[in-house]
Design a protein around this motif. Sequence first.
Motif, PDB file in Angstrom:
ATOM      1  N   ASN A   1      -7.668 -11.012  21.005  1.00  0.00           N
ATOM      2  CA  ASN A   1      -6.450 -10.777  20.237  1.00  0.00           C
ATOM      3  C   ASN A   1      -5.250 -10.519  21.149  1.00  0.00           C
ATOM      4  O   ASN A   1      -4.144 -10.992  20.878  1.00  0.00           O
ATOM      5  N   SER A   2      -5.471  -9.788  22.241  1.00  0.00           N
ATOM      6  CA  SER A   2      -4.367  -9.417  23.129  1.00  0.00           C
ATOM      7  C   SER A   2      -3.859 -10.600  23.942  1.00  0.00           C
ATOM      8  O   SER A   2      -2.651 -10.761  24.140  1.00  0.00           O
ATOM      9  N   LEU A   3      -4.790 -11.426  24.433  1.00  0.00           N
ATOM     10  CA  LEU A   3      -4.400 -12.506  25.334  1.00  0.00           C
ATOM     11  C   LEU A   3      -4.012 -13.788  24.610  1.00  0.00           C
ATOM     12  O   LEU A   3      -3.378 -14.661  25.192  1.00  0.00           O
TER      13      LEU A   3
ATOM     14  N   THR B   1      -4.067  -5.307  13.413  1.00  0.00           N
ATOM     15  CA  THR B   1      -2.815  -4.941  14.077  1.00  0.00           C
ATOM     16  C   THR B   1      -2.160  -6.086  14.836  1.00  0.00           C
ATOM     17  O   THR B   1      -1.007  -5.959  15.251  1.00  0.00           O
ATOM     18  N   GLY B   2      -2.875  -7.189  15.041  1.00  0.00           N
ATOM     19  CA  GLY B   2      -2.409  -8.208  15.969  1.00  0.00           C
ATOM     20  C   GLY B   2      -1.434  -9.221  15.435  1.00  0.00           C
ATOM     21  O   GLY B   2      -0.986 -10.101  16.187  1.00  0.00           O
ATOM     22  N   ASP B   3      -1.066  -9.144  14.174  1.00  0.00           N
ATOM     23  CA  ASP B   3      -0.144 -10.117  13.573  1.00  0.00           C
ATOM     24  C   ASP B   3       1.211  -9.476  13.262  1.00  0.00           C
ATOM     25  O   ASP B   3       1.855  -9.822  12.274  1.00  0.00           O
TER      26      ASP B   3
ATOM     27  N   GLN C   1       1.892  -6.557  12.139  1.00  0.00           N
ATOM     28  CA  GLN C   1       1.885  -5.920  10.814  1.00  0.00           C
ATOM     29  C   GLN C   1       2.821  -4.725  10.727  1.00  0.00           C
ATOM     30  O   GLN C   1       3.361  -4.438   9.655  1.00  0.00           O
ATOM     31  N   LEU C   2       3.013  -4.025  11.839  1.00  0.00           N
ATOM     32  CA  LEU C   2       3.833  -2.822  11.800  1.00  0.00           C
ATOM     33  C   LEU C   2       5.312  -3.145  11.546  1.00  0.00           C
ATOM     34  O   LEU C   2       6.066  -2.285  11.103  1.00  0.00           O
ATOM     35  N   GLU C   3       5.703  -4.378  11.796  1.00  0.00           N
ATOM     36  CA  GLU C   3       7.092  -4.780  11.533  1.00  0.00           C
ATOM     37  C   GLU C   3       7.208  -5.655  10.289  1.00  0.00           C
ATOM     38  O   GLU C   3       8.083  -5.449   9.443  1.00  0.00           O
ATOM     39  N   ASP C   4       6.302  -6.626  10.162  1.00  0.00           N
ATOM     40  CA  ASP C   4       6.397  -7.588   9.063  1.00  0.00           C
ATOM     41  C   ASP C   4       5.631  -7.174   7.816  1.00  0.00           C
ATOM     42  O   ASP C   4       5.794  -7.793   6.756  1.00  0.00           O
ATOM     43  N   GLY C   5       4.802  -6.155   7.927  1.00  0.00           N
ATOM     44  CA  GLY C   5       3.980  -5.744   6.800  1.00  0.00           C
ATOM     45  C   GLY C   5       2.585  -6.341   6.884  1.00  0.00           C
ATOM     46  O   GLY C   5       2.342  -7.306   7.605  1.00  0.00           O
ATOM     47  N   MET C   6       1.684  -5.751   6.140  1.00  0.00           N
ATOM     48  CA  MET C   6       0.282  -6.176   6.156  1.00  0.00           C
ATOM     49  C   MET C   6       0.009  -7.167   5.028  1.00  0.00           C
ATOM     50  O   MET C   6       0.099  -6.811   3.850  1.00  0.00           O
ATOM     51  N   PRO C   7      -0.347  -8.410   5.349  1.00  0.00           N
ATOM     52  CA  PRO C   7      -0.734  -9.356   4.301  1.00  0.00           C
ATOM     53  C   PRO C   7      -2.016  -8.887   3.600  1.00  0.00           C
ATOM     54  O   PRO C   7      -2.977  -8.480   4.266  1.00  0.00           O
ATOM     55  N   LEU C   8      -2.039  -8.944   2.291  1.00  0.00           N
ATOM     56  CA  LEU C   8      -3.228  -8.520   1.560  1.00  0.00           C
ATOM     57  C   LEU C   8      -4.434  -9.386   1.930  1.00  0.00           C
ATOM     58  O   LEU C   8      -5.575  -8.907   1.907  1.00  0.00           O
ATOM     59  N   GLY C   9      -4.171 -10.628   2.288  1.00  0.00           N
ATOM     60  CA  GLY C   9      -5.266 -11.505   2.688  1.00  0.00           C
ATOM     61  C   GLY C   9      -5.976 -11.021   3.933  1.00  0.00           C
ATOM     62  O   GLY C   9      -7.205 -11.160   4.047  1.00  0.00           O
ATOM     63  N   TRP C  10      -5.211 -10.440   4.865  1.00  0.00           N
ATOM     64  CA  TRP C  10      -5.837  -9.920   6.085  1.00  0.00           C
ATOM     65  C   TRP C  10      -6.735  -8.724   5.760  1.00  0.00           C
ATOM     66  O   TRP C  10      -7.825  -8.588   6.322  1.00  0.00           O
ATOM     67  N   LEU C  11      -6.277  -7.852   4.864  1.00  0.00           N
ATOM     68  CA  LEU C  11      -7.115  -6.721   4.456  1.00  0.00           C
ATOM     69  C   LEU C  11      -8.377  -7.217   3.751  1.00  0.00           C
ATOM     70  O   LEU C  11      -9.466  -6.685   3.950  1.00  0.00           O
ATOM     71  N   ALA C  12      -8.215  -8.254   2.935  1.00  0.00           N
ATOM     72  CA  ALA C  12      -9.367  -8.806   2.215  1.00  0.00           C
ATOM     73  C   ALA C  12     -10.400  -9.366   3.185  1.00  0.00           C
ATOM     74  O   ALA C  12     -11.615  -9.234   2.967  1.00  0.00           O
TER      75      ALA C  12
END
Length: 262
Positions: A202-204, A224-226, A228-239
């Motif tokens: 994810n980092s590289l 955390t790698g997309d 999310q802290l700025e753009d928000g968390m997509p519900l699909g990622w949580l799913a």
Amino acid sequence: MRTEIAGMDLLLRRRSLLWYAFGMGLYALVVIALYPTFKDDSGLDDFASSSETMAALFGVSGSLTSPVGWLNANIYGNFLPLVVLLVTVGYGGACLAGQNEEGTLGLLATEPLSRRTIVAQKFGAMTLLAIPVCVVTALCVVIGREFELSVDYWALTGTTVGVILLGVVFGALAMAIGAATGSRGAAVGITSAVAATAYLLNSLAPVVNWLHPFRFLSPFFYATGDNQLEDGMPLGWLAILVAIAAVLLVATVAAFERLDIN
């Protein structure tokens, strides 16, 4: 639903969990309090842009001096997930395989409970163990508004849930490996190796072109790698994180049904 097993495991780990939460909260407050000192330091951004690969290894992407960049670089991109994984992977390796090695799982198995129920309660306990550290950290970030460090509350909430689910995923992996092998060492060791590989992937991925398509294989990306802290968390990622944890839970039940309990 009976919850005696989950309650006992949580009771036994309450002190260590409190210390983890206290330590992470204290660290977060220090990081937040230091932000006004560094927010105008262009040298940090110059370092990040000139050493992208090295910065990426520490979860740094984008501007280090923005509120989101500062939090990702010092908390959400690295340290918080590490602490949560210490809690959940440690418990995941100990709750079945560890107790089997100690000979205490056999006593539990004599109770009028199905193995499926035992796994479900321990999975529930593990999920609860992942929550306090993340919530305390989020509350400290909210306090950060007093130090010129502010982020969107919904984005912060989504990222917090994402880190909790990240811990659950790798904790469930440790449970599954422990149930399959009966070895706490194997459960913790293999899961740690998988988590380290997933973190590096994810980092590289943002700075190594050939890795970029493979970032979707890392649970860290969905937590955390997309950005999310700025753009928000997509519900699909949580799913997706929930789905991975569910599959690992089913695998744990299947493996535990076949485990020869000492």
